[in-house]
Design a protein around this motif. Structure first.
Motif, PDB file in Angstrom:
ATOM      1  N   VAL A 125       0.723  -1.208  -0.058  1.00  0.00           N
ATOM      2  CA  VAL A 125      -0.072   0.174   0.096  1.00  0.00           C
ATOM      3  C   VAL A 125       1.051   1.154   0.000  1.00  0.00           C
ATOM      4  N   LEU A 126       0.732   2.014  -0.948  1.00  0.00           N
ATOM      5  CA  LEU A 126       1.513   3.247  -1.040  1.00  0.00           C
ATOM      6  C   LEU A 126       0.788   4.632  -1.047  1.00  0.00           C
ATOM      7  N   LYS A 127       1.298   5.259  -0.241  1.00  0.00           N
ATOM      8  CA  LYS A 127       0.710   7.090  -0.436  1.00  0.00           C
ATOM      9  C   LYS A 127       1.861   7.822  -0.779  1.00  0.00           C
ATOM     10  N   ASP A 128       1.232   8.631  -1.913  1.00  0.00           N
ATOM     11  CA  ASP A 128       2.506   9.651  -2.169  1.00  0.00           C
ATOM     12  C   ASP A 128       3.814   9.051  -2.712  1.00  0.00           C
ATOM     13  N   GLY A 129       3.750   7.851  -3.099  1.00  0.00           N
ATOM     14  CA  GLY A 129       4.883   6.897  -3.544  1.00  0.00           C
ATOM     15  C   GLY A 129       5.518   6.416  -2.475  1.00  0.00           C
ATOM     16  N   HIS A 130       5.035   6.293  -1.168  1.00  0.00           N
ATOM     17  CA  HIS A 130       5.979   5.674   0.064  1.00  0.00           C
ATOM     18  C   HIS A 130       5.164   4.628   0.598  1.00  0.00           C
ATOM     19  N   LEU A 131       5.773   3.504   0.826  1.00  0.00           N
ATOM     20  CA  LEU A 131       5.070   2.383   1.264  1.00  0.00           C
ATOM     21  C   LEU A 131       4.700   2.561   2.574  1.00  0.00           C
TER      22      LEU A 131
END
Length: 152
Positions: A125-131
Motif C-alpha cells: 500500500v503506497l501513499k504519495d509513492g511511499h510504502l
C-alpha cells in the motif's frame, strides 16, 4: 424512518454509509527486505514472522519488488542439486518486480475484487509513492466477519 407531521411526511436523513477502507485493515508493522539480502535471510524472516512474503526496498526506502516463499523455491530447488542447505542468492535475483500496489483510501471491496481478479496474496500500500502498509488476502478475510453488523 418516516415521520408524519400534520399531514406532511418528512424523511429522516440516513446516516452516511461507513466507508470500509484499505488503510483501516492493512498491516503497518512490516517485515521488509533489501535487494542485497540473501534468500537465507528471507527464509529466516518469513518463518519467524509466519508470513509468506514481504516488500523489497532499495537503499532510499523505495519499493522495488516483492519476495515470496514461491520466489524462494527456485533457490531451494537449486540447493538440492548442489547438495547444500545454504541459499546465498540475492533477493534481487528472485523477487517479483512487476508490483501492483493499492492506495490506502481504496475501498476494501475494491481491494477484494483485485485479489479475486489477479490471484495475488498481498499488495503493498503506497501513499504519495511511499510504502505505508501491506494488505494481504488474510487481512481482507479477517476484516469482513468483524463488519457484518455494519451498513455497507
Amino acid at each position: 424512518m418516516v415521520k408524519s407531521f400534520q399531514g406532511v411526511r418528512e424523511v429522516e436523513p440516513k446516516a452516511p454509509i461507513q466507508q470500509i477502507l484499505v488503510k483501516d485493515h492493512m498491516s503497518t508493522n512490516l517485515v521488509t527486505f533489501r535487494e542485497e539480502d540473501t534468500i537465507d535471510q528471507v527464509l529466516d524472516g518469513l518463518a519467524k514472522r509466519k508470513i509468506s512474503g514481504a516488500p523489497v526496498l532499495d537503499e532510499s526506502g523505495a519499493l522495488v519488488g516483492i519476495i515470496s516463499e514461491v520466489d524462494c523455491l527456485a533457490e531451494i530447488i537449486k540447493g538440492k542439486y548442489s547438495n547444500t542447505v545454504r541459499f546465498p542468492a540475492k533477493v534481487k535475483e528472485h523477487m517479483s518486480t512487476d508490483v501492483i500496489t493499492l492506495d490506502p483510501e481504496m475501498s476494501l471491496f475494491d481491494a477484494a475484487q483485485k485479489f479475486l481478479q489477479l490471484k495475488i496474496r498481498r499488495f503493498p500500500v503506497l501513499k504519495d509513492g511511499h510504502l505505508v502498509g501491506q494488505l494481504s488476502l488474510s487481512d481482507v478475510i479477517r476484516a469482513f466477519p468483524k463488519l457484518k453488523h455494519t451498513t455497507w
